[in-house]
Design an enzyme around this catalytic site. Structure first.
Site, PDB file in Angstrom:
ATOM      1  N   ASP A 142     -18.593   2.473  28.925  1.00  0.00           N
ATOM      2  CA  ASP A 142     -18.208   1.077  29.122  1.00  0.00           C
ATOM      3  C   ASP A 142     -16.908   0.974  29.924  1.00  0.00           C
ATOM      4  O   ASP A 142     -16.073   1.871  29.875  1.00  0.00           O
ATOM      5  CB  ASP A 142     -18.041   0.414  27.743  1.00  0.00           C
ATOM      6  CG  ASP A 142     -18.055  -1.099  27.836  1.00  0.00           C
ATOM      7  OD1 ASP A 142     -18.487  -1.640  28.875  1.00  0.00           O
ATOM      8  OD2 ASP A 142     -17.633  -1.746  26.863  1.00  0.00           O
ATOM      9  N   ASN A 169     -28.340  -6.077  28.854  1.00  0.00           N
ATOM     10  CA  ASN A 169     -27.796  -6.033  30.221  1.00  0.00           C
ATOM     11  C   ASN A 169     -28.735  -6.685  31.246  1.00  0.00           C
ATOM     12  O   ASN A 169     -28.305  -7.044  32.338  1.00  0.00           O
ATOM     13  CB  ASN A 169     -27.463  -4.593  30.647  1.00  0.00           C
ATOM     14  CG  ASN A 169     -26.266  -3.994  29.933  1.00  0.00           C
ATOM     15  OD1 ASN A 169     -26.183  -2.775  29.753  1.00  0.00           O
ATOM     16  ND2 ASN A 169     -25.313  -4.818  29.516  1.00  0.00           N
TER      17      ASN A 169
HETATM   18  C1  IPE Z   1     -22.873  -1.506  26.260  1.00  0.00           C
HETATM   19  O1  IPE Z   1     -21.881  -2.084  27.046  1.00  0.00           O
HETATM   20  C2  IPE Z   1     -24.032  -1.092  27.111  1.00  0.00           C
HETATM   21  C3  IPE Z   1     -23.787   0.042  27.998  1.00  0.00           C
HETATM   22  C4  IPE Z   1     -22.697   0.739  28.071  1.00  0.00           C
HETATM   23  C5  IPE Z   1     -24.889   0.383  28.841  1.00  0.00           C
HETATM   24  P1  IPE Z   1     -21.783  -3.666  27.248  1.00  0.00           P
HETATM   25  O2  IPE Z   1     -20.643  -3.902  28.162  1.00  0.00           O
HETATM   26  O3  IPE Z   1     -23.094  -4.210  27.646  1.00  0.00           O
HETATM   27  O4  IPE Z   1     -21.459  -4.149  25.759  1.00  0.00           O
HETATM   28  P2  IPE Z   1     -20.732  -5.473  25.249  1.00  0.00           P
HETATM   29  O5  IPE Z   1     -21.407  -6.633  25.897  1.00  0.00           O
HETATM   30  O6  IPE Z   1     -19.300  -5.368  25.643  1.00  0.00           O
HETATM   31  O7  IPE Z   1     -20.897  -5.423  23.763  1.00  0.00           O
HETATM   32  C1  IPE Z   2     -20.605  -0.406  31.528  1.00  0.00           C
HETATM   33  O1  IPE Z   2     -19.587  -1.096  32.170  1.00  0.00           O
HETATM   34  C2  IPE Z   2     -21.843  -0.275  32.369  1.00  0.00           C
HETATM   35  C3  IPE Z   2     -22.972  -1.098  31.895  1.00  0.00           C
HETATM   36  C4  IPE Z   2     -22.971  -1.852  30.831  1.00  0.00           C
HETATM   37  C5  IPE Z   2     -24.173  -1.091  32.721  1.00  0.00           C
HETATM   38  P1  IPE Z   2     -19.503  -2.666  32.148  1.00  0.00           P
HETATM   39  O2  IPE Z   2     -20.224  -3.196  33.335  1.00  0.00           O
HETATM   40  O3  IPE Z   2     -19.937  -3.218  30.844  1.00  0.00           O
HETATM   41  O4  IPE Z   2     -17.938  -2.883  32.328  1.00  0.00           O
HETATM   42  P2  IPE Z   2     -17.025  -3.982  31.639  1.00  0.00           P
HETATM   43  O5  IPE Z   2     -17.246  -3.894  30.163  1.00  0.00           O
HETATM   44  O6  IPE Z   2     -17.453  -5.309  32.201  1.00  0.00           O
HETATM   45  O7  IPE Z   2     -15.631  -3.606  32.036  1.00  0.00           O
HETATM   46 MG    MG Z   3     -18.965  -3.624  29.127  1.00  0.00          MG
END
Ligand code: IPE
Ligand code: IPE
Ligand code: MG
Length: 244
Positions: free
Chosen positions: A19, A67
């Protein structure tokens, strides 16, 4: 209990919630997609390191069920990155005897991505040194509901009775059937939640959270997580005296 910094005492199954790509990009005034691109480099590095260390299973949470609700451009870019990653890593997976697996509703992935993923899984299936398990279009609740449905159908067909359902047979209907439960779950970017990841399997996983954003997660960060794991006492509900 494992002693500190003992590389013979490593978790067998490490699962990572990767993340913070978006925040990494925002901090640099870049579009979110650039964070995802940079994140792929961290994926390459952690896979290589896990293999070097002799970790048996590495599960990477790459794309959640939720996602799909992100802006369409971002979802498309993530699917392209996934395709490119698979294409560029095939030789590395074969050369290092890594078997690729996937958990999640992969039927929801765009056709060309799903086909390439399935081909790569097939081509690498004989590899025995490590399993790289990608969680794609994955949600823990959906996985549990799916397992319940499979078992209900088996009951209706008369193949099993409700009394036959136990933790073993239930786990056998999850996407992770045949894989050990995760010993260590790492989450980057400081968020303290599971976000629908391995809800059933994480029952006794050790959880390690680091503020490091995923694209910055390097070899030292991985080692720090593994050393922290070695300091934990896993009690599985028993007393400390029983464990020692
Ligand atoms: C969790 O991260 C999913 C992945 C790392 C693929 P998200 O960014 O989607 O999670 P939330 O929304 O912060 O809980
Ligand atoms: C994790 O990074 C990757 C996926 C969830 C696909 P994020 O895209 O959630 O990054 P933040 O949480 O917005 O920084
Ligand atoms: Mg995230």
């Amino acid at each position: 209990m494992a002693t500190n910094k003992d590389l013979t005492k490593l978790p067998g199954h490490v699962a990572i919630i990767m993340d913070g790509n978006g925040r990494w990009a925002r901090l640099r005034g870049l579009p979110r997609v650039m964070g995802h691109k940079e994140g792929v480099k961290a994926v390459r590095s952690v896979v290589r390191q896990a293999r070097e260390l002799g970790i048996s299973v590495l599960t990477l949470y790459a794309f959640s069920s939720e996602n799909w609700g992100r802006p369409r451009d971002e979802v498309n870019a993530l699917m392209d990155l996934l395709y490119n990653y698979l294409e560029s890593e095939l030789d590395e997976l074969l050369g290092n005897k890594i078997a690729l697996k996937a958990i999640g509703e992969i039927e929801k992935l765009p056709d060309r991505v799903r086909k390439y993923l399935e081909e790569t899984i097939k081509k690498t299936s004989v590899n025995k040194e490590m399993i790289l398990n990608l969680a794609l279009s994955y949600g823990g609740r959906a996985e549990i509901v799916r397992a319940a449905k499979v078992l209900a159908e088996r009951c209706l067909r008369g193949e099993i009775c409700p009394e036959d359902i136990d933790e073993g047979s239930f786990a056998g209907c999850l996407y992770t059937a045949g894989l050990p439960d995760p010993d260590l779950i790492i989450r980057t970017s400081g968020e303290e939640r599971l976000s629908n990841f391995l809800l059933y399997q994480a029952a006794y996983a050790e959880i390690y959270i680091t503020p490091t954003l995923w694209p910055d997660f390097g070899r030292d960060d991985f080692m720090a997580a593994l050393y922290e794991y070695q300091k934990r006492e896993r009690r599985f509900g028993l007393t400390a005296e029983q464990i020692s």
